[in-house]
Write a protein that holds these residues in place. Sequence first.
Motif, short mmCIF file in Angstrom:
data_model
loop_
_atom_site.label_atom_id
_atom_site.label_comp_id
_atom_site.label_asym_id
_atom_site.label_seq_id
_atom_site.Cartn_x
_atom_site.Cartn_y
_atom_site.Cartn_z
N LYS A 104 0.85 -1.19 0.00
CA LYS A 104 0.00 0.00 0.00
C LYS A 104 0.89 1.24 0.00
O LYS A 104 0.54 2.26 -0.59
CB LYS A 104 -0.88 0.02 1.25
CG LYS A 104 -1.80 -1.18 1.37
CD LYS A 104 -3.23 -0.83 1.07
CE LYS A 104 -4.14 -2.02 1.29
NZ LYS A 104 -5.29 -2.04 0.39
N LYS A 144 -4.28 1.09 7.30
CA LYS A 144 -4.06 0.03 6.31
C LYS A 144 -2.75 -0.68 6.56
O LYS A 144 -1.69 -0.04 6.53
CB LYS A 144 -4.07 0.61 4.90
CG LYS A 144 -5.39 1.23 4.50
CD LYS A 144 -5.42 1.63 3.04
CE LYS A 144 -6.81 2.15 2.72
NZ LYS A 144 -6.96 2.55 1.32
N VAL A 154 -7.63 -3.59 6.16
CA VAL A 154 -8.03 -2.20 6.37
C VAL A 154 -8.99 -2.12 7.55
O VAL A 154 -9.99 -2.83 7.60
CB VAL A 154 -8.71 -1.64 5.10
CG1 VAL A 154 -9.21 -0.22 5.35
CG2 VAL A 154 -7.75 -1.66 3.92
N GLU A 184 -4.54 6.91 6.84
CA GLU A 184 -5.12 7.66 5.73
C GLU A 184 -6.30 8.50 6.17
O GLU A 184 -7.06 8.10 7.06
CB GLU A 184 -5.62 6.64 4.70
CG GLU A 184 -5.19 6.93 3.31
CD GLU A 184 -5.69 5.85 2.37
OE1 GLU A 184 -4.85 5.06 1.91
OE2 GLU A 184 -6.90 5.80 2.11
N GLU A 185 -6.48 9.60 5.48
CA GLU A 185 -7.67 10.45 5.64
C GLU A 185 -8.92 9.65 5.23
O GLU A 185 -8.88 8.91 4.25
CB GLU A 185 -7.46 11.64 4.70
CG GLU A 185 -8.64 12.47 4.37
CD GLU A 185 -8.40 13.30 3.08
OE1 GLU A 185 -9.17 14.24 2.88
OE2 GLU A 185 -7.47 13.01 2.30
N PHE A 186 -10.01 9.80 5.96
CA PHE A 186 -11.27 9.11 5.66
C PHE A 186 -12.03 9.89 4.60
O PHE A 186 -12.35 11.07 4.77
CB PHE A 186 -12.10 8.99 6.94
CG PHE A 186 -13.42 8.30 6.75
CD1 PHE A 186 -13.49 6.92 6.59
CD2 PHE A 186 -14.60 9.03 6.72
CE1 PHE A 186 -14.70 6.28 6.41
CE2 PHE A 186 -15.83 8.39 6.54
CZ PHE A 186 -15.88 7.02 6.38
N LEU A 187 -12.30 9.24 3.49
CA LEU A 187 -13.04 9.88 2.40
C LEU A 187 -14.47 9.37 2.38
O LEU A 187 -14.76 8.28 2.89
CB LEU A 187 -12.39 9.55 1.05
CG LEU A 187 -10.94 9.98 0.84
CD1 LEU A 187 -10.44 9.48 -0.52
CD2 LEU A 187 -10.79 11.49 0.92
N GLU A 191 -18.30 4.08 -3.95
CA GLU A 191 -17.10 3.45 -4.51
C GLU A 191 -17.44 2.75 -5.81
O GLU A 191 -18.56 2.29 -6.00
CB GLU A 191 -16.56 2.41 -3.53
CG GLU A 191 -15.92 3.05 -2.32
CD GLU A 191 -15.38 2.00 -1.36
OE1 GLU A 191 -14.51 1.22 -1.77
OE2 GLU A 191 -15.85 1.97 -0.22
N LYS A 213 -18.15 -4.35 0.01
CA LYS A 213 -17.06 -4.91 0.81
C LYS A 213 -17.46 -5.37 2.20
O LYS A 213 -16.87 -6.29 2.75
CB LYS A 213 -15.94 -3.88 0.95
CG LYS A 213 -15.22 -3.59 -0.36
CD LYS A 213 -13.75 -3.95 -0.29
CE LYS A 213 -13.08 -3.92 -1.64
NZ LYS A 213 -12.49 -2.63 -1.97
N ILE A 281 -8.83 4.72 -3.82
CA ILE A 281 -8.83 4.07 -2.51
C ILE A 281 -7.74 3.00 -2.50
O ILE A 281 -7.01 2.84 -1.54
CB ILE A 281 -10.21 3.44 -2.23
CG1 ILE A 281 -11.28 4.52 -2.06
CG2 ILE A 281 -10.18 2.51 -1.03
CD1 ILE A 281 -11.16 5.35 -0.81
N GLU A 282 -7.64 2.26 -3.58
CA GLU A 282 -6.59 1.24 -3.68
C GLU A 282 -6.37 0.87 -5.14
O GLU A 282 -7.24 1.08 -5.98
CB GLU A 282 -6.97 -0.03 -2.90
CG GLU A 282 -8.16 -0.75 -3.51
CD GLU A 282 -8.36 -2.18 -3.01
OE1 GLU A 282 -7.44 -2.75 -2.39
OE2 GLU A 282 -9.44 -2.73 -3.26
#
Length: 416
Positions: A104, A144, A154, A184-187, A191, A213, A281-282
């Motif tokens: 990541k 992550k 995650v 990481e910042e939460f968005l 998705e 997910k 996101i990934e």
Amino acid sequence: MKKVLVIGSGGREHAIVDALSRSPQVGKIFCAPGNAGIAAQAECVAIKDTDVESLKNFALENGIDLAVVGPEVSLAAGVVDVFKAAGLRIFGPSKAAATIEASKDFAKQLMAKYDIPTAAFETFEDYDAAVEYVKKGSFPVVLKYDGLAAGKGVVIPETFEEAVETLKDMLLDDKFGKGKVVVEEFLTGPEFSFMCFVDGLDVYPMTLSQDHKRAYEGDKGPNTGGMGAYSPVPIITDEDLEFSLEHVMKPTAAAMVAEGCPFTGVLYGGLMKTPQGPKVIEFNCRFGDPETEVVLPRLETDIYDVFSAVADHTPMPELKWTEEVTMGFVMASKGYPGDYAKGFAIRGTERVESKIYHMGTAMKEGELVTAGGRVMIVVASAPTLQEAQAKAREDISKIECDNLFHRTDIGNKAFK
Ligand code: AMP
Ligand code: GLY
């Protein structure tokens, strides 16, 4: 007629085998190791997906024309490099290029360097430093694990106390393995999964899909490998798609070339449509699972030609998609993504009209039984997503098993 070897054993590989079986050029399909459902469409070979030497020897001994790799673990084990060194044709990225998923941190550093839109982040090896950083930030926060964790690495703590627990698990107790943590910042936003066939600088988009997910209804519960998907995704506009292609997927392919690890295979962008536009996101270095099970049934182009174009660096045929849309519901073992029992009889699949792709099944004394966390996916096709959802629900109700659960709300997000 061509002989193809598909590597892997899940629903994704079943969908790949199914797509290959529609190619008039393909005469024989092997799958290593495969599963009980795949065995109906391919000859299963008992070689583990990470045993790259045995896979290579099998391909050489059996005159395999093309190998197609499903799982990230095979790619991270260097299967593509080993096959190529032996002069074999194979579809998938090199071990170096697969790092875009395997680490990541690598992916985040690449995005930062090449201005690819993604959540703000910081990477930590040290537990105390991570705790200090999280203390100063806002919640929820995204933690992550920096390694392969089958979609389960995650954690999104709502409070500082929960975050500390997770950081302990990840950095002190190595519960996910030995590795760093990306904070990481939460968005927020819907998705979507944007898979592209990539050959160096050339990027060929597939139709969009959306995964689900979380384990339970209403997007509650822990993250899983994915509990269902549908394709296409009406909430994503043509402008979103164009932006994602031009500002995410193409620059990422170019970045991989510039970094000396050109990507060949499927580059999977897990994107979120945030209020500021699509952000990453990934990245995954392979077909998504369960996205592949809803996307490939819609591909009209001969998939052998598509794989060959990437493997040989030759022109890609036009990718054509059916008007019919698809919706897939995953049936998982009770307890998944945590511990679960195996070996429960599955009955009634012969009454199902939709496609069934097996994810974790086996045959025991002549009976189909559960053999994994995600067990099978029922994929319905119909002119509209509403109809596909109704059909998938009806079909899934025909399957009997004492130890399976599924989400009934797959696809609802398309109708909001
Ligand atoms: P990943 O394995 O990186 O795709 O993360 C698994 C899931 O966690 C994603 O599908 C998202 O639902 C959620 N997630 C990951 N990163 C973020 C983020 N920065 N903000 C909000 N949700 C996230
Ligand atoms: N469904 C998400 C993944 O394949 O990683």
